[in-house]
Design an enzyme around this catalytic site. Structure first.
Site, PDB file in Angstrom:
ATOM      1  N   GLU A  53       0.854  -1.194   0.000  1.00  0.00           N
ATOM      2  CA  GLU A  53       0.000   0.000   0.000  1.00  0.00           C
ATOM      3  C   GLU A  53       0.889   1.244   0.000  1.00  0.00           C
ATOM      4  OE1 GLU A  53      -3.306   1.042  -0.280  1.00  0.00           O
ATOM      5  OE2 GLU A  53      -2.246   2.947  -0.156  1.00  0.00           O
ATOM      6  N   LEU A  73      -3.748   2.114   4.499  1.00  0.00           N
ATOM      7  CA  LEU A  73      -4.700   1.003   4.431  1.00  0.00           C
ATOM      8  C   LEU A  73      -6.117   1.561   4.565  1.00  0.00           C
ATOM      9  CD1 LEU A  73      -3.076  -1.708   6.738  1.00  0.00           C
ATOM     10  CD2 LEU A  73      -3.361  -1.840   4.251  1.00  0.00           C
ATOM     11  N   THR A  82      -9.513   4.590  -0.747  1.00  0.00           N
ATOM     12  CA  THR A  82     -10.422   5.704  -1.038  1.00  0.00           C
ATOM     13  C   THR A  82     -11.611   5.692  -0.087  1.00  0.00           C
ATOM     14  OG1 THR A  82      -9.828   5.529  -3.366  1.00  0.00           O
ATOM     15  CG2 THR A  82     -11.842   6.732  -2.860  1.00  0.00           C
ATOM     16  N   LYS A 134     -19.808  10.389   4.373  1.00  0.00           N
ATOM     17  CA  LYS A 134     -20.996  10.107   5.194  1.00  0.00           C
ATOM     18  C   LYS A 134     -20.915  10.808   6.557  1.00  0.00           C
ATOM     19  CE  LYS A 134     -21.721   8.594   1.897  1.00  0.00           C
ATOM     20  NZ  LYS A 134     -21.069   8.201   0.643  1.00  0.00           N
ATOM     21  N   VAL A 178     -23.662  10.380  -8.650  1.00  0.00           N
ATOM     22  CA  VAL A 178     -23.796  10.042  -7.224  1.00  0.00           C
ATOM     23  C   VAL A 178     -22.999  11.005  -6.335  1.00  0.00           C
ATOM     24  CG1 VAL A 178     -23.375   8.268  -5.486  1.00  0.00           C
ATOM     25  CG2 VAL A 178     -24.193   7.616  -7.754  1.00  0.00           C
ATOM     26  N   ASP A 184     -12.364  -0.888  -8.175  1.00  0.00           N
ATOM     27  CA  ASP A 184     -12.499   0.257  -9.084  1.00  0.00           C
ATOM     28  C   ASP A 184     -11.587   0.146 -10.309  1.00  0.00           C
ATOM     29  OD1 ASP A 184     -14.300   1.312  -7.313  1.00  0.00           O
ATOM     30  OD2 ASP A 184     -13.262   3.225  -7.042  1.00  0.00           O
ATOM     31  N   HIS A 223     -44.878  -3.224  12.751  1.00  0.00           N
ATOM     32  CA  HIS A 223     -45.500  -1.887  12.759  1.00  0.00           C
ATOM     33  C   HIS A 223     -45.170  -1.180  14.066  1.00  0.00           C
ATOM     34  CE1 HIS A 223     -48.404   1.258  11.976  1.00  0.00           C
ATOM     35  NE2 HIS A 223     -48.847   1.106  13.220  1.00  0.00           N
TER      36      HIS A 223
HETATM   37  P1  FAD Z   1      -9.399   2.038  -3.435  1.00  0.00           P
HETATM   38  O1  FAD Z   1     -10.253   2.137  -2.234  1.00  0.00           O
HETATM   39  O2  FAD Z   1      -9.217   3.234  -4.277  1.00  0.00           O
HETATM   40  O3  FAD Z   1      -8.000   1.508  -2.925  1.00  0.00           O
HETATM   41  C1  FAD Z   1      -6.894   1.395  -3.761  1.00  0.00           C
HETATM   42  C2  FAD Z   1      -5.656   1.488  -2.908  1.00  0.00           C
HETATM   43  O4  FAD Z   1      -4.541   1.136  -3.710  1.00  0.00           O
HETATM   44  C3  FAD Z   1      -5.371   2.886  -2.384  1.00  0.00           C
HETATM   45  O5  FAD Z   1      -5.182   2.830  -0.993  1.00  0.00           O
HETATM   46  C4  FAD Z   1      -4.084   3.311  -3.105  1.00  0.00           C
HETATM   47  O6  FAD Z   1      -3.254   4.127  -2.304  1.00  0.00           O
HETATM   48  C5  FAD Z   1      -3.438   1.966  -3.375  1.00  0.00           C
HETATM   49  N1  FAD Z   1      -2.525   1.927  -4.524  1.00  0.00           N
HETATM   50  C6  FAD Z   1      -2.756   2.353  -5.778  1.00  0.00           C
HETATM   51  N2  FAD Z   1      -1.714   2.062  -6.567  1.00  0.00           N
HETATM   52  C7  FAD Z   1      -0.809   1.427  -5.800  1.00  0.00           C
HETATM   53  C8  FAD Z   1       0.474   0.845  -6.041  1.00  0.00           C
HETATM   54  N3  FAD Z   1       1.015   0.830  -7.255  1.00  0.00           N
HETATM   55  N4  FAD Z   1       1.124   0.276  -5.012  1.00  0.00           N
HETATM   56  C9  FAD Z   1       0.586   0.271  -3.772  1.00  0.00           C
HETATM   57  N5  FAD Z   1      -0.610   0.791  -3.488  1.00  0.00           N
HETATM   58  C10 FAD Z   1      -1.309   1.343  -4.486  1.00  0.00           C
HETATM   59  N6  FAD Z   1     -18.693   3.393  -2.369  1.00  0.00           N
HETATM   60  C11 FAD Z   1     -19.691   2.838  -1.642  1.00  0.00           C
HETATM   61  O7  FAD Z   1     -19.922   1.641  -1.751  1.00  0.00           O
HETATM   62  N7  FAD Z   1     -20.432   3.597  -0.768  1.00  0.00           N
HETATM   63  C12 FAD Z   1     -20.228   4.916  -0.629  1.00  0.00           C
HETATM   64  O8  FAD Z   1     -20.903   5.575   0.169  1.00  0.00           O
HETATM   65  C13 FAD Z   1     -19.209   5.536  -1.387  1.00  0.00           C
HETATM   66  N8  FAD Z   1     -18.964   6.852  -1.273  1.00  0.00           N
HETATM   67  C14 FAD Z   1     -17.957   7.415  -1.984  1.00  0.00           C
HETATM   68  C15 FAD Z   1     -17.744   8.774  -1.858  1.00  0.00           C
HETATM   69  C16 FAD Z   1     -16.730   9.375  -2.558  1.00  0.00           C
HETATM   70  C17 FAD Z   1     -16.497  10.860  -2.413  1.00  0.00           C
HETATM   71  C18 FAD Z   1     -15.888   8.588  -3.408  1.00  0.00           C
HETATM   72  C19 FAD Z   1     -14.746   9.215  -4.159  1.00  0.00           C
HETATM   73  C20 FAD Z   1     -16.099   7.236  -3.545  1.00  0.00           C
HETATM   74  C21 FAD Z   1     -17.146   6.628  -2.845  1.00  0.00           C
HETATM   75  N9  FAD Z   1     -17.415   5.276  -2.969  1.00  0.00           N
HETATM   76  C22 FAD Z   1     -18.439   4.711  -2.252  1.00  0.00           C
HETATM   77  C23 FAD Z   1     -16.625   4.411  -3.873  1.00  0.00           C
HETATM   78  C24 FAD Z   1     -15.601   3.585  -3.089  1.00  0.00           C
HETATM   79  O9  FAD Z   1     -14.790   4.444  -2.333  1.00  0.00           O
HETATM   80  C25 FAD Z   1     -14.748   2.762  -4.041  1.00  0.00           C
HETATM   81  O10 FAD Z   1     -15.583   2.015  -4.880  1.00  0.00           O
HETATM   82  C26 FAD Z   1     -13.835   1.812  -3.289  1.00  0.00           C
HETATM   83  O11 FAD Z   1     -12.959   2.525  -2.461  1.00  0.00           O
HETATM   84  C27 FAD Z   1     -13.031   0.962  -4.268  1.00  0.00           C
HETATM   85  O12 FAD Z   1     -12.163   0.137  -3.563  1.00  0.00           O
HETATM   86  P2  FAD Z   1     -10.794  -0.382  -4.216  1.00  0.00           P
HETATM   87  O13 FAD Z   1     -10.198  -1.291  -3.200  1.00  0.00           O
HETATM   88  O14 FAD Z   1     -11.048  -0.897  -5.568  1.00  0.00           O
HETATM   89  O15 FAD Z   1      -9.901   0.905  -4.418  1.00  0.00           O
END
Ligand code: FAD
Length: 473
Positions: A34, A38, A41, A51, A191, A319, A452
């Site tokens: 990471e 940890l 996003t 939230k 959203v 994502d 209810h």
């Molecule tokens: P991420 O959470 O983006 O994690 C990826 C991680 O990889 C990061 O920590 C990054 O630092 C790390 N990384 C990247 N490249 C490297 C590398 N080369 N080496 C080491 N580490 C690396 N979803 C919901 O379900 N409910 C919600 O209410 C919601 N609200 C949101 C509100 C906002 C404002 C935003 C922006 C998003 C929201 N989301 C919500 C979406 C949700 O945050 C993402 O879908 C989710 O975080 C995706 O998880 P992930 O593990 O794929 O990626």
């Protein structure tokens, strides 16, 4: 010096760290790489901080309306530093929780940037991972049997629209604002844009949303999007739909001005700040994709239903693969991927059964097809709709705007979609999700006796409304 692992997870966001925990439960030797923190996003720049701010805005709004409940207060004010402090405290608590889960699972965490270097010296084993550190420490090399790419996404902008982090912000910047603006232009009525519009309007900010399409929340059922728009307008949000901002026209002084084109007319908007929420792009740069046979389409890593890329030992989830960019989707994909690695024959995910939620006020939650999608797919359908106005608990709460809409297949009675707009929609949608997973019909939902007075009674009523036999409407 190299070390061997069964699995190295690139990225410790919601998808990555959940996958690592499940893999450790299955007896795999796991490491996470990471580059930042940890939790990714969702924990630091997404779900949780947004939230927390939405909840403060809701409490502020409710306090202003306390008189309606017979509670007399002096005029409430916002201490935005305290709002931010509360948000940070929640993030820190959850962050510590994730760190201790890593320890509990005996998962090694490397705090650096991970890159796939290519086929390892132990060929036909997978690629070596190099971990690069910002403090100049020598790179670490790991030789895993499997790799899971979970590097997530980041905000994107429009061509020629530069996000400067202060006047023109991404959602990352907006989450760490030190003070509230008096006015804001939100570019993008999806959203994230709508959650911000709702929150800032509740905080008393003057909000204008500019949406390129004719409908805000374009992936939601038309009736739901219309209701959200109506209710946000009631709290003062202004919408310019079918409109596009002209990035070249932006002028930044104390405030931000921009021209917006709608059909043949152009108008100028000025506000303290601008928030750009036009989608997110996958983090695929510099992670060594070019050293592999992995394919990328429209900017996202391509996988099969078990999240294997073209390199069968390299998986990708969350994502970075696109689709439903949601935290619960990322984590479930992570679980399926590592169960596939461990050979436990997981079921592929049926995305039609996954709920998506919007935490605006009113909340929105949906699972399955919208009425428009069902029509497009050629379904003859039955639709039941029921209003929160006839639900006692909604009146008790003082939140009776919105409705539940249930769509079923006229021929088979199968549920096609469930859409909720109104109080606690995001907590209530799981009943519909379960009904979809269990292949339930609206009749079966109506046979589930809802206590209810609860908001959930609306599910039973909307299910009866599919046959036109609702009791209270
Ligand atoms: P991420 O959470 O983006 O994690 C990826 C991680 O990889 C990061 O920590 C990054 O630092 C790390 N990384 C990247 N490249 C490297 C590398 N080369 N080496 C080491 N580490 C690396 N979803 C919901 O379900 N409910 C919600 O209410 C919601 N609200 C949101 C509100 C906002 C404002 C935003 C922006 C998003 C929201 N989301 C919500 C979406 C949700 O945050 C993402 O879908 C989710 O975080 C995706 O998880 P992930 O593990 O794929 O990626």
């Amino acid at each position: 010096m190299s070390k061997e692992y069964d699995l190295v997870v690139l990225g410790g966001g919601t998808g990555g760290y959940v996958a690592a925990i499940r893999a450790a439960q299955l007896g795999l030797q796991v490491a996470i790489v990471e580059k930042d923190q940890l939790g990714g996003t969702c924990l630091h720049r997404g779900c949780i901080p947004s939230k927390a701010l939405l909840r403060s805005a809701e409490v502020y709004k409710q306090t202003k309306e306390a008189e309606l409940f017979g509670v007399e207060t002096s005029t409430p004010t916002i201490n935005f530093s305290k709002v931010q402090e509360r948000k940070t405290k929640i993030i820190n608590t959850l962050h510590q929780g994730v760190q201790s889960l890593m320890k509990k699972g005996k998962i090694d965490v490397f705090n650096g940037f991970g890159r796939i270097l290519g086929p390892s010296i132990f060929s036909p084993m997978p690629g070596t991972i190099s971990i690069e550190y910002t403090d100049g420490k020598e790179n670490t090399m790991i030789v895993p049997k499997n790799v899971l790419i979970a590097t997530g996404s980041r905000p994107k902008s429009l061509p020629n629209l530069t996000i400067d982090g202060t006047n023109v912000m991404s959602s990352d910047d907006a989450l760490s604002m030190h003070s509230l603006p008096q006015s804001i232009i939100i570019v993008g009525g999806g959203v994230i844009g709508i959650e911000w519009a709702s929150m800032l309007a509740d905080f008393g900010v003057n909000v204008t949303v500019v949406e390129y399409l004719k409908q805000i929340l374009p992936t939601e059922d038309k009736a739901v999007a219309r209701e959200v728009e109506r209710l946000l307008k009631k709290k003062g949000v202004r919408f310019l739909k079918g409109a596009e901002v002209i990035p070249e026209s932006i002028v930044k002084e104390d405030q931000v001005s921009v021209s917006v084109r709608r059909g043949d007319t152009t108008q100028s908007l000025t506000a303290d700040r601008m928030l750009v929420s036009v989608g997110r792009k996958a983090n695929i740069e510099n992670i060594g994709i070019e050293n592999t046979d992995i394919t990328i389409e429209k900017g996202f890593v391509q996988t099969n239903e078990f999240y294997q890329t073209k390199e069968s030992h390299i998986y990708a989830i969350g994502d970075v693969i696109g689709g439903m960019q949601l935290a619960h989707v990322a984590s479930h994909e992570g679980i399926v991927a590592v169960e596939h690695i461990a050979g436990t024959n997981p079921l592929p995910i049926n995305y039609d059964h996954i709920a998506s939620c919007i935490y605006s006020n009113p909340e929105v939650a949906s699972v399955g097809l919208t009425e428009e999608q069902a029509k497009e797919k050629g379904f003859a359908m039955k639709v039941g709709k029921f209003s929160f106005k006839a639900i006692g608990k909604a009146l008790v709460y003082g939140e009776s705007d919105g409705f539940v809409k249930i769509i079923s297949d006229e021929k088979t009675d199968d549920l096609l979609g469930v859409h909720i707009v109104g109080p606690h929609a995001t907590d209530m949608i799981s009943e519909a999700g379960l009904a979809m997973v269990l292949d339930a019909t609206p009749w079966e939902i109506s046979q589930t006796v809802h206590p209810h007075p609860t908001l959930s009674e609306i599910m039973g009523e909307a299910a009866l409304a599919v046959e036109g036999i609702q009791i209270h409407g």
